[in-house]
Design a protein around this motif. Structure first.
Motif, PDB file in Angstrom:
ATOM      1  N   GLY A  45      34.950  67.938 131.586  1.00  0.00           N
ATOM      2  CA  GLY A  45      34.773  69.333 131.196  1.00  0.00           C
ATOM      3  C   GLY A  45      36.076  70.118 131.142  1.00  0.00           C
ATOM      4  O   GLY A  45      36.072  71.329 130.944  1.00  0.00           O
TER       5      GLY A  45
ATOM      6  N   GLY B 139      28.713  67.431 123.205  1.00  0.00           N
ATOM      7  CA  GLY B 139      28.384  68.371 124.262  1.00  0.00           C
ATOM      8  C   GLY B 139      28.705  69.790 123.880  1.00  0.00           C
ATOM      9  O   GLY B 139      29.729  70.075 123.281  1.00  0.00           O
TER      10      GLY B 139
ATOM     11  N   TYR C 222      24.635  62.838 128.391  1.00  0.00           N
ATOM     12  CA  TYR C 222      25.798  62.224 127.735  1.00  0.00           C
ATOM     13  C   TYR C 222      25.702  60.716 127.711  1.00  0.00           C
ATOM     14  O   TYR C 222      26.065  60.064 126.726  1.00  0.00           O
ATOM     15  CB  TYR C 222      27.085  62.629 128.455  1.00  0.00           C
TER      16      TYR C 222
ATOM     17  N   THR D 106      36.189  60.327 128.984  1.00  0.00           N
ATOM     18  CA  THR D 106      35.566  61.469 129.633  1.00  0.00           C
ATOM     19  C   THR D 106      36.599  62.538 129.958  1.00  0.00           C
ATOM     20  O   THR D 106      37.753  62.241 130.249  1.00  0.00           O
ATOM     21  CB  THR D 106      34.862  61.055 130.940  1.00  0.00           C
ATOM     22  N   THR D 107      36.156  63.769 129.867  1.00  0.00           N
ATOM     23  CA  THR D 107      37.063  64.896 130.067  1.00  0.00           C
ATOM     24  C   THR D 107      36.810  65.621 131.379  1.00  0.00           C
ATOM     25  O   THR D 107      37.629  66.429 131.803  1.00  0.00           O
ATOM     26  CB  THR D 107      36.880  65.943 128.960  1.00  0.00           C
TER      27      THR D 107
ATOM     28  N   VAL E 128      29.464  73.796 124.299  1.00  0.00           N
ATOM     29  CA  VAL E 128      30.555  74.479 124.963  1.00  0.00           C
ATOM     30  C   VAL E 128      30.407  75.967 124.721  1.00  0.00           C
ATOM     31  O   VAL E 128      29.626  76.387 123.890  1.00  0.00           O
ATOM     32  CB  VAL E 128      31.880  74.033 124.336  1.00  0.00           C
TER      33      VAL E 128
ATOM     34  N   ASN F  95      31.794  64.845 128.426  1.00  0.00           N
ATOM     35  CA  ASN F  95      32.136  65.500 129.672  1.00  0.00           C
ATOM     36  C   ASN F  95      32.190  64.507 130.818  1.00  0.00           C
ATOM     37  O   ASN F  95      33.189  64.372 131.495  1.00  0.00           O
ATOM     38  CB  ASN F  95      31.047  66.513 129.992  1.00  0.00           C
ATOM     39  N   SER F  96      31.070  63.871 131.025  1.00  0.00           N
ATOM     40  CA  SER F  96      30.955  62.929 132.130  1.00  0.00           C
ATOM     41  C   SER F  96      29.890  61.924 131.787  1.00  0.00           C
ATOM     42  O   SER F  96      28.859  62.262 131.218  1.00  0.00           O
ATOM     43  CB  SER F  96      30.557  63.652 133.402  1.00  0.00           C
TER      44      SER F  96
ATOM     45  N   GLU G 207      40.742  67.199 127.536  1.00  0.00           N
ATOM     46  CA  GLU G 207      40.234  66.958 126.187  1.00  0.00           C
ATOM     47  C   GLU G 207      41.391  66.929 125.203  1.00  0.00           C
ATOM     48  O   GLU G 207      41.484  66.056 124.351  1.00  0.00           O
ATOM     49  CB  GLU G 207      39.235  68.036 125.773  1.00  0.00           C
TER      50      GLU G 207
END
Lengths: 358, 358
Positions: free
Chosen positions: B104, B128, B79, B101-102, B130, B72-73, B109
């Motif tokens: 979120g 991570g 993370y 990194t997405t 979800v 995510n971050s 992604e």
DNA sequence: CTCCTGCTGGTAACCGGTTACCTGATCGCT
DNA sequence: AGCGATCAGGTAACCGGTTACCAGCAGGAG
């Protein structure tokens, strides 16, 4: 669904009943293709679940490379925040960015830079200050030339600039200014005996902060005292150990502490607590960086625009920004034309007590 | 030094007076080459500063691909610590690893996974938890098949396993067990009214922790009270806001708080402080994860072997480890044969007060 | 003094795309 | 109807490596 192994562009062409050139053109987008043909191709692509090979693409056509950021460790908030800025800006520019970590190991940094050259990365962003010696300077200069020869750009973040002719862009924080401001903050709260915790001779970031600290003291007529400058690496454990050692040596000869960064401050606070000293009642303390522990510790500190640094590094790397006199703050070190400095500001929280007039 | 632009293997061959095959063999290492010839080649390589093109290599020979970790971050310690474990293990195995990194964002992604397919990454590690819904399940299943078709492996960290036939490896923490332990810790300190702060229906990590919390309560004969389970995202701000809201609604009806993770705890502690409540004198609190703020807040929490998770993910991805019954702990969810669960342990600090017998 | 064998090193095909160049078809014009 | 202009789409060369296959040469056996 119809996932098959290793589908190539020829498979797609065969399936669609066209030539490979046509498939490539449909995928490329620009070239005019009849709607009917285009449809046949996209259908074939979907049916075969075709994904073009990035290596083959990179090999034949000159296409944008990746942006790489190299940091010590992603578990250190200072680096993590900068890396996040890089990622965000890169994503915004539609570029792939990758984070690589060295663990502070010069050997690993070397092999990572080599690897990035092999990958033909478009830009390499090296983050984090280091001890500057001849060996370092030579190594960096070599990187810079090698990367430039391969057509990549090198950006140094929070590192000192190299020589005049070296093809490297530099962006950093105004460490001296921030340290000056936060020291002045302590002075104006009445503190005169201020311990600097985080001396690291030769380490540029620390050196700049010390310089700001000393300058502020001098301006307020407070004589510098070597006994109030103690060495410590920039992490929690070092801050803890150094403060513990100091307290074990006798009662504190200072009323305030300026920690080299927030992690050092966190360690120092723990040591103070264990020694029965309260913050800020007994001892005031300030940190630097404004990274996560600061908020939880209610720590007055200097805020660094980490995010901005990362974003600026990417813009520099992509040539969106020409370093020179454009955006901000005072120059930090050598007045080279390719150095950019970002301003900082103090964040006042509750870790400093105002001393009454003596 | 003699840096020139775009040096290829033919240039080196010409310079050394040998054929490209010989150069390639010298660089490859295995093939027997006369010492004299080898020397000529290495000299030419050095003089021209030749760096082989990774894309060309990847294209011709089947060589190990990169290991990618998608989070995510990187600014969230949970993370960052896992990513660090991945990087370390990958480095140890001599592999290039990259962190993506997405933020979120499902869309990002998607494009990252696609990009990693294009890069022919050898393994993709998605980290991570979800919210699991049908759309998610479908998307993941698609990734899994697509990556498998391309010869890459997919590892899910801290995410629920997919269906039986889906080619994805799963490794996670024992959230239920940890939550059970830490709740039991509060109960044995005499607390009966324990607020769970961090409800997120459908979110697997939170759900598992709630399950452990409820199970521990039930075992101790404490009835579940919906009023003591409040929703909050897993970050500092959410913890702060939720606790603030709760306190504004009336005097606390609880003596202890179990925060969904340490960041939530940090936020809650700030809200408690601002409301004049002291930890642990007035309210006890425990967190989860044992990430950096925990130590500074003197927070009792559940330690997660983040590093181990990252390393295990890499080992799984490289086939060094066969999931099944090998290394550790109890199974978390569905007893699929490809799920690995890492054990956790409680870290007692000073945020819990022992209540006297009533 | 041949012939065979073993070793070194060269030639060229291939990995999977992109694209310059060319061909064949369609269209508009005189 | 005959002509060139226009445009879709095919052929093949190329990007920079790896490697299967082959050739040349030296040394040992017969």
């Amino acid at each position: 669904m119809t996932a098959s192994n290793r589908v190539t562009i020829r498979d797609v062409a065969k399936r669609a009943g066209v030539s490979v050139a046509t498939v490539s053109r449909v995928l490329g987008g620009e070239y005019p293709v009849l709607a009917a043909t285009r449809n046949k191709v996209v259908r074939a692509v979907r049916e075969l679940d075709y994904v073009p090979n990035a290596h083959a693409r990179a090999l034949s056509a000159a296409r944008p490379g990746a942006i790489a950021i190299v940091v010590n460790s992603v578990a250190v908030p200072y680096y993590a925040l900068i890396a996040q800025g890089v990622e965000e800006q890169a994503a915004q520019e539609g570029r792939l960015s990758l984070i690589c970590t060295t663990g502070g190991d010069t050997g690993r940094e070397l092999s990572i830079v080599r690897l990035l050259r092999e990958q033909r990365a478009e830009a390499v962003i090296l983050v984090g200050s280091v001890v500057v010696d001849d060996e370092y300077r030579e190594r960096m200069t070599e990187y810079a030339h090698a990367l430039a020869a391969a057509g990549s750009r090198l950006v140094l973040c929070g590192r000192p600039p190299l020589g005049e002719g070296v093809p490297a862009l530099v962006v950093g924080f105004d460490n001296t200014g921030g340290a000056h401001a936060v020291t002045a903050h302590l002075l104006s709260a009445g503190h005169r005996r201020i311990l600097y915790l985080g001396l690291r001779p030769g380490h540029t970031t620390s050196d700049s902060r010390v310089a700001g600290y000393r300058a502020a003291l001098a301006e307020h007529g407070v004589p510098a005292d070597p006994d109030l400058e103690v060495e410590a690496e920039f992490d929690r454990e070092a801050g803890y150990a150094a403060m513990r050692r100091r307290l074990a040596a006798g009662p504190p000869s200072f009323t305030a502490v300026f920690a080299g960064n927030d992690l050092v401050a966190a360690g120092a606070i723990q040591a103070l607590r264990e020694h029965g000293l309260r913050v800020p009642d007994d001892i005031s303390i300030v940190g630097y960086d404004d990274v996560p522990p600061a908020q939880d510790l209610d720590l007055t500190t200097v805020h660094l625009p980490h995010d901005e640094l990362g974003r600026t590094a990417v813009r520099l790397a992509l040539g969106r920004l020409t370093p020179g006199p454009p955006s901000s703050g005072p120059m930090d070190g050598a007045g080279s034309a390719r150095v950019l400095t970002l301003g900082t500001h103090i964040v006042v929280r509750g870790s400093v007590r105002r001393l009454g007039p003596r």
